[in-house]
Design a protein around this motif. Structure first.
Motif, PDB file in Angstrom:
ATOM      1  N   GLN A 297      -7.738   6.519  -6.418  1.00 22.16           N
ATOM      2  CA  GLN A 297      -6.666   7.395  -6.606  1.00 22.16           C
ATOM      3  C   GLN A 297      -6.238   7.848  -5.353  1.00 22.16           C
ATOM      4  O   GLN A 297      -7.293   8.537  -4.474  1.00 22.16           O
ATOM      5  CB  GLN A 297      -6.858   8.551  -7.487  1.00 22.16           C
ATOM      6  CG  GLN A 297      -5.718   9.678  -7.927  1.00 22.16           C
ATOM      7  CD  GLN A 297      -6.144  10.448  -8.758  1.00 22.16           C
ATOM      8  OE1 GLN A 297      -7.349  10.507  -9.355  1.00 22.16           O
ATOM      9  NE2 GLN A 297      -5.193  11.520  -8.993  1.00 22.16           N
ATOM     10  N   GLN A 298      -5.101   8.132  -4.924  1.00 24.30           N
ATOM     11  CA  GLN A 298      -4.623   9.093  -3.660  1.00 24.30           C
ATOM     12  C   GLN A 298      -4.396  10.494  -4.339  1.00 24.30           C
ATOM     13  O   GLN A 298      -3.409  10.605  -4.831  1.00 24.30           O
ATOM     14  CB  GLN A 298      -3.400   8.524  -2.954  1.00 24.30           C
ATOM     15  CG  GLN A 298      -3.094   9.501  -1.755  1.00 24.30           C
ATOM     16  CD  GLN A 298      -1.961   9.072  -1.148  1.00 24.30           C
ATOM     17  OE1 GLN A 298      -1.328   8.011  -1.272  1.00 24.30           O
ATOM     18  NE2 GLN A 298      -1.393  10.074  -0.192  1.00 24.30           N
TER      19      GLN A 298
ATOM     20  N   TYR B 154      -2.833  -5.150  -1.639  1.00 27.11           N
ATOM     21  CA  TYR B 154      -2.727  -3.990  -2.350  1.00 27.11           C
ATOM     22  C   TYR B 154      -1.454  -3.963  -3.235  1.00 27.11           C
ATOM     23  O   TYR B 154      -0.286  -4.743  -3.041  1.00 27.11           O
ATOM     24  CB  TYR B 154      -2.241  -2.847  -1.368  1.00 27.11           C
ATOM     25  CG  TYR B 154      -3.234  -2.475  -0.198  1.00 27.11           C
ATOM     26  CD1 TYR B 154      -4.461  -2.015  -0.150  1.00 27.11           C
ATOM     27  CD2 TYR B 154      -2.900  -3.072   0.956  1.00 27.11           C
ATOM     28  CE1 TYR B 154      -5.355  -1.730   0.678  1.00 27.11           C
ATOM     29  CE2 TYR B 154      -3.738  -3.130   2.104  1.00 27.11           C
ATOM     30  CZ  TYR B 154      -5.068  -2.079   1.924  1.00 27.11           C
ATOM     31  OH  TYR B 154      -5.881  -2.102   2.999  1.00 27.11           O
TER      32      TYR B 154
ATOM     33  N   ARG C 261       0.216  -0.525  -5.299  1.00 25.62           N
ATOM     34  CA  ARG C 261       0.325   1.097  -5.630  1.00 25.62           C
ATOM     35  C   ARG C 261       1.051   1.203  -7.162  1.00 25.62           C
ATOM     36  O   ARG C 261       1.900   0.653  -7.220  1.00 25.62           O
ATOM     37  CB  ARG C 261       1.178   1.906  -4.825  1.00 25.62           C
ATOM     38  CG  ARG C 261       1.137   3.371  -4.982  1.00 25.62           C
ATOM     39  CD  ARG C 261       1.762   3.966  -3.742  1.00 25.62           C
ATOM     40  NE  ARG C 261       1.054   4.277  -2.591  1.00 25.62           N
ATOM     41  CZ  ARG C 261       0.314   5.200  -1.972  1.00 25.62           C
ATOM     42  NH1 ARG C 261       0.270   6.113  -2.911  1.00 25.62           N
ATOM     43  NH2 ARG C 261      -0.345   5.135  -0.921  1.00 25.62           N
TER      44      ARG C 261
ATOM     45  N   GLU D 254      -6.858  -2.261  -4.759  1.00 27.87           N
ATOM     46  CA  GLU D 254      -6.937  -2.795  -3.613  1.00 27.87           C
ATOM     47  C   GLU D 254      -7.957  -4.075  -3.791  1.00 27.87           C
ATOM     48  O   GLU D 254      -8.997  -4.227  -4.658  1.00 27.87           O
ATOM     49  CB  GLU D 254      -7.745  -2.035  -2.710  1.00 27.87           C
ATOM     50  CG  GLU D 254      -8.273  -2.264  -1.335  1.00 27.87           C
ATOM     51  CD  GLU D 254      -8.820  -1.370  -0.565  1.00 27.87           C
ATOM     52  OE1 GLU D 254      -9.933  -1.725  -0.074  1.00 27.87           O
ATOM     53  OE2 GLU D 254      -8.250  -0.062  -0.542  1.00 27.87           O
TER      54      GLU D 254
ATOM     55  N   ALA E 116       6.078  -0.732  -5.694  1.00 29.17           N
ATOM     56  CA  ALA E 116       5.089   0.154  -6.522  1.00 29.17           C
ATOM     57  C   ALA E 116       5.338  -0.315  -7.829  1.00 29.17           C
ATOM     58  O   ALA E 116       6.448  -0.751  -8.183  1.00 29.17           O
ATOM     59  CB  ALA E 116       4.896   1.502  -6.407  1.00 29.17           C
TER      60      ALA E 116
ATOM     61  N   HIS F 153      -0.814   8.752  -8.264  1.00 21.60           N
ATOM     62  CA  HIS F 153      -0.757   7.319  -7.575  1.00 21.60           C
ATOM     63  C   HIS F 153      -2.279   6.989  -7.698  1.00 21.60           C
ATOM     64  O   HIS F 153      -3.128   7.113  -7.033  1.00 21.60           O
ATOM     65  CB  HIS F 153      -0.284   7.675  -6.264  1.00 21.60           C
ATOM     66  CG  HIS F 153       0.939   7.921  -6.144  1.00 21.60           C
ATOM     67  ND1 HIS F 153       1.998   7.557  -5.005  1.00 21.60           N
ATOM     68  CD2 HIS F 153       1.865   9.028  -6.743  1.00 21.60           C
ATOM     69  CE1 HIS F 153       3.259   7.834  -5.064  1.00 21.60           C
ATOM     70  NE2 HIS F 153       2.932   8.752  -6.009  1.00 21.60           N
TER      71      HIS F 153
ATOM     72  N   GLN G  78       2.775   9.047   1.178  1.00 24.57           N
ATOM     73  CA  GLN G  78       2.043   7.806   0.657  1.00 24.57           C
ATOM     74  C   GLN G  78       0.975   7.413   1.801  1.00 24.57           C
ATOM     75  O   GLN G  78       1.566   6.819   2.700  1.00 24.57           O
ATOM     76  CB  GLN G  78       2.816   6.900   0.091  1.00 24.57           C
ATOM     77  CG  GLN G  78       3.443   7.091  -1.299  1.00 24.57           C
ATOM     78  CD  GLN G  78       4.534   6.013  -1.771  1.00 24.57           C
ATOM     79  OE1 GLN G  78       4.026   4.924  -1.327  1.00 24.57           O
ATOM     80  NE2 GLN G  78       5.339   6.230  -2.610  1.00 24.57           N
TER      81      GLN G  78
ATOM     82  N   LEU H 153       0.779  -1.065  -0.102  1.00 21.16           N
ATOM     83  CA  LEU H 153       0.023   0.072  -0.171  1.00 21.16           C
ATOM     84  C   LEU H 153       0.683   1.192  -0.059  1.00 21.16           C
ATOM     85  O   LEU H 153       0.328   2.311  -0.808  1.00 21.16           O
ATOM     86  CB  LEU H 153      -0.788   0.156   1.385  1.00 21.16           C
ATOM     87  CG  LEU H 153      -1.630   1.207   1.212  1.00 21.16           C
ATOM     88  CD1 LEU H 153      -2.835   1.587   0.169  1.00 21.16           C
ATOM     89  CD2 LEU H 153      -2.605   0.949   2.726  1.00 21.16           C
ATOM     90  N   SER H 154       1.908   1.402   0.950  1.00 20.07           N
ATOM     91  CA  SER H 154       2.937   2.507   0.876  1.00 20.07           C
ATOM     92  C   SER H 154       4.184   2.173   1.109  1.00 20.07           C
ATOM     93  O   SER H 154       4.542   1.105   1.411  1.00 20.07           O
ATOM     94  CB  SER H 154       2.204   3.219   2.021  1.00 20.07           C
ATOM     95  OG  SER H 154       2.044   2.643   3.204  1.00 20.07           O
TER      96      SER H 154
ATOM     97  N   ILE I  19      -4.048   3.246  -6.610  1.00 19.81           N
ATOM     98  CA  ILE I  19      -3.998   1.876  -5.526  1.00 19.81           C
ATOM     99  C   ILE I  19      -5.072   0.796  -6.361  1.00 19.81           C
ATOM    100  O   ILE I  19      -6.440   0.905  -6.557  1.00 19.81           O
ATOM    101  CB  ILE I  19      -4.260   2.280  -4.211  1.00 19.81           C
ATOM    102  CG1 ILE I  19      -3.033   3.030  -3.558  1.00 19.81           C
ATOM    103  CG2 ILE I  19      -4.427   0.731  -3.175  1.00 19.81           C
ATOM    104  CD1 ILE I  19      -3.068   4.544  -3.852  1.00 19.81           C
TER     105      ILE I  19
END
Length: 467
Positions: free
Chosen positions: A409-410, A458, A460, A446, A377, A442, A302, A294-295, A444
């Motif tokens: 989207q983040q 996840y 990214r 999921e 990622a 970015h 992030q 995820l990050s 994601i």
């Protein structure tokens, strides 16, 4: 000294217990500074320590240092027994936990002291060997010739090892032991050598606990301020004011689930105490490092299971760090914490089932555009105005469970909102705005399974638009 990367490839090739994992999936290095205490004084460190042991296959636990905190200055050496209790509970449960990754035994201690591969459960003897006492007194005034400890000595040895990976220091109490290690190095090394030493560390502090609770607003007392002031350009310092409070409150709101699925499950669950102030307030410090796709802990912007942080002025109004204490950043961070919490808690429940029963559900493996990248990622370069195809159809569940997909989207990273054509399909497309030259976005992926606790995976995707 840790050996060269070629050793790691040999280790992976010879170890049948980790053959399911890529040789590139090396665990992140983690140090914990804890003011672990009796449950009637402060139970949340015991809670967080139980959770950490349930994830010992995802971190290379380099040190667990008992040290000063809000309610214990000086830190009573006899309180280390509560850390020992959790480690011994891990010893009882690790044969069951090992079944989660098909591990049949432990490597030798010499090999355990080298690199560890994702999915490898270390022996309890290894973890016990890394549990040491740190600074017993808090504050910057304690730093000096009389404050060396096994903890500060170990931190110096870890940073001096032939290992390019950063060392993530999760501070549940005070960071006095790390400050002492840096101070000691300053006495004998050149300024450039000190900078190289400091740059090996990343620190995540749960508020500022290098003092007594009743003097917590006296920021100048703390060694944390010294670290931020003296090494502002060299030390990635996250001062968490927000995420840990939300962790406490969410835990209280979901306490019935902790009682049903965590307390009493396996030997570790029997060591998980009932909360007093809040639930697992220290846990965000290692959730931040959690290698779940995820990050990236190298980029605090992030969003992940430990929220979201921006670099800015600290509550002391003198130093800068990565924080989430001011609006609107705090609201954004707390929002992510609330959004991720159900999956975070379900993940913990599933692992405690493994600890108790030696069986349970496992997380989906998320693959984007045909290749498995582990936790890394997926990077895509494109031109403005183009359409990007994203394909997660090769994602799979190790237990054969059906999968559901969610692309999102983040939006705090990049400029503008991207159009995601089919956000709930395994395959989708993303349209890049025609005026997005030089921008980064970015996305994601999921993925949930339909097994017990509906576990999540996840990946990214970082889209870089060429100029």
């Amino acid at each position: 000294m840790k050996r060269l990367f070629t050793f790691l490839i040999l280790f992976a090739a010879l170890s049948s217990s980790v053959m399911a994992f890529s040789v590139k999936e090396i665990k992140p290095r983690l140090v914990v500074c804890t003011d672990i205490a009796p449950a009637d004084v402060e139970p949340d460190d015991m809670e967080s320590m139980v959770r950490l042991m349930a994830y010992a296959d995802m971190f290379e636990i380099e040190a667990i240092i008992t040290s000063v905190g809000w309610n214990c200055d000086p830190y009573p050496p006899e309180w280390k027994q509560y850390l020992t209790r959790v480690i011994e509970a891990y010893r009882a449960d690790v044969p069951n936990l090992m079944r989660r990754s098909g591990q049949s035994g432990f490597r030798t201690r010499e090999v355990e002291d080298e690199y560890q591969i994702m999915g490898y459960w270390p022996s309890a003897d290894y973890i016990a060997s890394r549990a040491v006492m740190g600074s017993q007194r808090g504050g910057i005034r304690s730093i000096g010739n009389d404050n060396d400890s096994p903890g500060s000595d170990l931190l110096i040895r870890l940073a001096d090892e032939d290992d390019d990976r950063p060392i993530y220091v999760a501070v549940w109490g005070g960071a006095n032991t790390l400050a002492q290690a840096i101070w000691r190095v300053k006495q004998t090394r050149s300024p450039e050598e000190v900078r190289r030493f400091v740059r090996k560390f990343r620190i995540y502090t749960i508020t500022d606990q290098d003092m007594q609770y009743n003097m917590r607003m006296d920021r100048a007392y703390s060694s944390h301020q010294w670290l931020r002031r003296e090494f502002a350009d060299d030390l990635q310092f996250i001062w968490d004011e927000g995420t840990w409070q939300e962790q406490c409150e969410l835990g209280k709101r979901h306490w019935s689930e902790h009682e049903s699925f965590i307390q009493g499950h396996g030997a570790l669950g029997k060591e998980y105490p009932t909360y007093k102030w809040g639930v697992e307030g220290d846990t965000p410090s290692f959730l931040y490092v959690m290698p779940n796709g995820l990050s990236d802990p190298e980029d605090p912007t992030q969003a992940g299971w430990a929220g979201y942080h921006l670099r800015g002025m600290c509550p002391d109004s003198l130093t800068t760090a990565w924080t989430s204490w001011e609006e609107p950043t705090r609201n954004i961070s707390v929002g992510y914490k609330n959004a991720f919490y159900p999956d975070e808690l379900n993940d913990f429940k599933a692992r405690m089932q493994w600890a108790a029963e030696g069986k349970g559900n496992r997380n989906p493996k998320v693959i984007v555009n045909g290749k498995e990248f582990g936790c890394r990622a997926k990077h895509i370069r494109c031109r403005a105005g183009s359409t990007i195809r994203l394909n997660a159809s090769k994602s799979y569940d190790p237990d054969g469970d059906a999968l559901s997909f969610h692309w999102w989207q983040q939006k705090e990273i990049g400029k503008g909102t991207l159009a995601i054509a089919q956000p709930h399909a395994s395959k989708t497309t993303v349209t890049i705005p025609s005026d997005a030259k030089g921008a980064t976005f970015h996305i994601i992926c999921e993925v949930h399974d339909d097994g017990p606790f509906h576990l999540v995976g996840y990946r990214r995707v970082i889209i870089e638009v060429v100029k």
